[in-house]
Design an enzyme around this catalytic site. Structure first.
Site, PDB file in Angstrom:
ATOM      1  N   GLU A 150     -12.292 -74.792  14.666  1.00 21.51           N
ATOM      2  CA  GLU A 150     -11.263 -75.739  15.122  1.00 21.51           C
ATOM      3  C   GLU A 150     -10.531 -75.216  16.362  1.00 21.51           C
ATOM      4  OE1 GLU A 150     -11.164 -78.681  14.012  1.00 21.51           O
ATOM      5  OE2 GLU A 150     -12.548 -78.312  12.357  1.00 21.51           O
TER       6      GLU A 150
ATOM      7  N   ASP B  36     -19.211 -74.260  17.152  1.00 27.92           N
ATOM      8  CA  ASP B  36     -19.795 -73.212  16.301  1.00 27.92           C
ATOM      9  C   ASP B  36     -20.083 -71.957  17.118  1.00 27.92           C
ATOM     10  OD1 ASP B  36     -19.744 -74.884  14.119  1.00 27.92           O
ATOM     11  OD2 ASP B  36     -21.875 -75.380  14.186  1.00 27.92           O
TER      12      ASP B  36
END
Length: 484
Positions: free
Chosen positions: A135, A203
């Site tokens: 995030e 990611d």
């Protein structure tokens, strides 16, 4: 210390002004260019304005957990990751939302929200950190702003409408996806593909942040892979999988990237296990018997690294159920073993206050503050204990300083309002309650309370001048909020 909840309907606040666009973005392979990709649409300053506004809406519309211990833990963990992240352009703020669904989302201005349900599924701190690192990457790479730029090219909707429905899509994916279908011209499949490439970017950058921060990089593919397996055939996947799709290609890619790092053994985090136990005991919506059964089943696994945290969780359940002797039997040995542990001090204080041992609680907290002066959790506990002992003037002294240093913490304003009411200072009570309302974006009510406070005090006094100045500030904030 127990804290106040904050609940309402998000739709009432997002409403008609939130009727267009998607939670989507795309991948750029040239990382140095990422930070400037959205500059023509949304400046960093404007992102922070939107983030502040949305944070106020979240406080009013979602059950934000204001537990001082859990807030301290999640902020410490988040900022450990931010300290090792790249392209950080805004301050970061991490919040917990009481919701057993698995979800996390980032929004403008460096705000990252974590559902308490993640603690129920993340088996260790590295797994939780992997979600947070992902995030954080969404924020540092400005995925929301880049999505705004892309959507503005495809849709005639205004930027404000695009941002409104995007925020709705992030916080309430089912409602947001419905808004996307109703208001955008781009195909749903195109939106999903765009999001998937964006997720891979988050990611990749998140794994690098994990490695620099000393966490197990294998935690990300392991956690995401477990989620994908668990919900592969679910008719209603968790919200996190609606906004963060987990196709096999993404999991394979994260495994490949994690494998490029040397193996790194990470020990058990006692603070994570304590935070997890606290959430299960107080924020998982479990009845006492069900919570105790969960802790007992976990204790039977005989993991010595978790035993203290599990007994701590059981003690919390006993405290909340009024079974104080059973709580003492578990908590006293923990406190004797680790007398400076704030999780234990907090709970021992709760136990003392329930039994009206006020002096014992106050002396314990004052002693701890000698070792950790100005520590937020301890100061809030001390202010609360002083109020319980009807020593409100001392509590006000602590809280006046605390709210000055921590104006965005509702706990300080809530306690200050109570203390001012107890000593009969109606104007100061109104002012504290007005600040609570302002934190939730309830500008009109906040302004009216300050007007009442100004009318109560002596004309032309310093207090009246201070209240009137704050009224002007709130009116300006209301206008900015409305303009957004």
């Amino acid at each position: 210390m127990r804290v106040l909840p904050a609940c309402a309907l998000i739709g009432a606040l997002l409403g008609a002004g939130s009727a267009a666009a998607a939670n989507t973005s795309h991948d750029f392979n040239q990382l140095p260019e990422i930070g400037t990709a959205a500059a023509s649409t949304l400046s960093i300053e404007k992102e922070m304005e939107y983030g502040d506004a949305y944070m106020r809406m979240l406080r009013a519309s979602m059950p934000v957990i204001s537990d001082p211990l859990l807030s301290e833990y999640i902020q410490d963990l988040g900022h450990r990751l931010v300290a090792n992240a790249s392209d950080v352009r805004t301050p970061f703020n991490f919040i917990l939302i009481q919701n057993r669904d698995i979800n996390a989302f980032a929004f403008f201005g460096g705000h990252v929200a974590i559902h308490s349900g993640l603690f129920l599924h993340a088996r260790n701190e590295s797994e939780l950190a992997s979600v947070m690192a992902h995030e954080i990457a969404h924020v540092t790479q400005r995925h929301l702003a880049r999505s705004m730029e892309e959507q503005a090219k495809k849709s005639p909707a205004t930027l404000a409408a695009l941002i409104g429905s995007m925020m709705l899509a992030i916080a309430a994916p089912e409602a947001g996806i419905a808004a996307i279908h109703a208001t955008t011209a781009a195909s749903a499949q195109g939106q999903i593909n765009y999001t998937r490439s964006n997720e891979k970017e988050a990611d990749r950058i998140g794994i690098a942040t994990l490695a620099k921060s000393g966490f197990d990089v294998q935690a990300m593919p392991r956690f995401f892979g477990r989620l994908a397996d668990q919900y592969r055939y679910a008719s209603k996947p968790p919200a996190m999988l609606l906004t963060h799709p987990l196709p096999e290609s993404r999991i394979t890619d994260s495994r490949s990237r994690a494998a490029q790092y040397a193996p790194h053994k990470v020990g058990t985090s006692a603070r994570y296990q304590l935070a997890r136990s606290r959430i299960i005991a107080r924020y998982a919506n479990l009845e006492s018997d069900a919570a105790l059964d969960w802790f007992d089943r976990e204790l039977k696994k005989n993991d010595p690294t978790r035993r203290d945290a599990l007994n701590y969780g059981k003690a919390l359940v006993y405290i909340d159920a009024g079974q104080y002797q059973k709580a003492h039997a578990l908590l006293d040995p923990l406190l004797a073993k680790d007398p400076t542990n704030r999780f234990y001090i907090d709970s021992a204080t709760d136990l003392d206050l329930h039994q009206k041992h006020y002096d014992k609680a106050i002396n314990r907290l004052k002693s701890a503050l000698k070792s950790y002066p100005n520590q937020n959790v301890l100061n809030l506990n001390l202010a609360n204990a002083l109020q319980e002992a009807n020593r409100n003037s001392e509590s006000i002294s602590i809280l006046t300083r605390y709210t000055y240093d921590n104006p965005d913490d509702p706990n300080g304003w809530h306690l200050l309002a109570q203390a001012q009411a107890a000593v009969g200072r109606r104007d100061a009570e109104l002012a504290a309650r007005a600040e609570l309302l302002a934190l939730r974006g309830a500008w009109e009510k906040a302004i009216q309370m300050y007007i009442q406070a100004s009318q109560i005090v002596e004309v032309n006094s310093l207090d009246q001048a201070r209240y009137d100045a704050r009224i002007d500030q709130l009116r300006l904030a209301r206008q900015r909020f409305s303009n957004l």
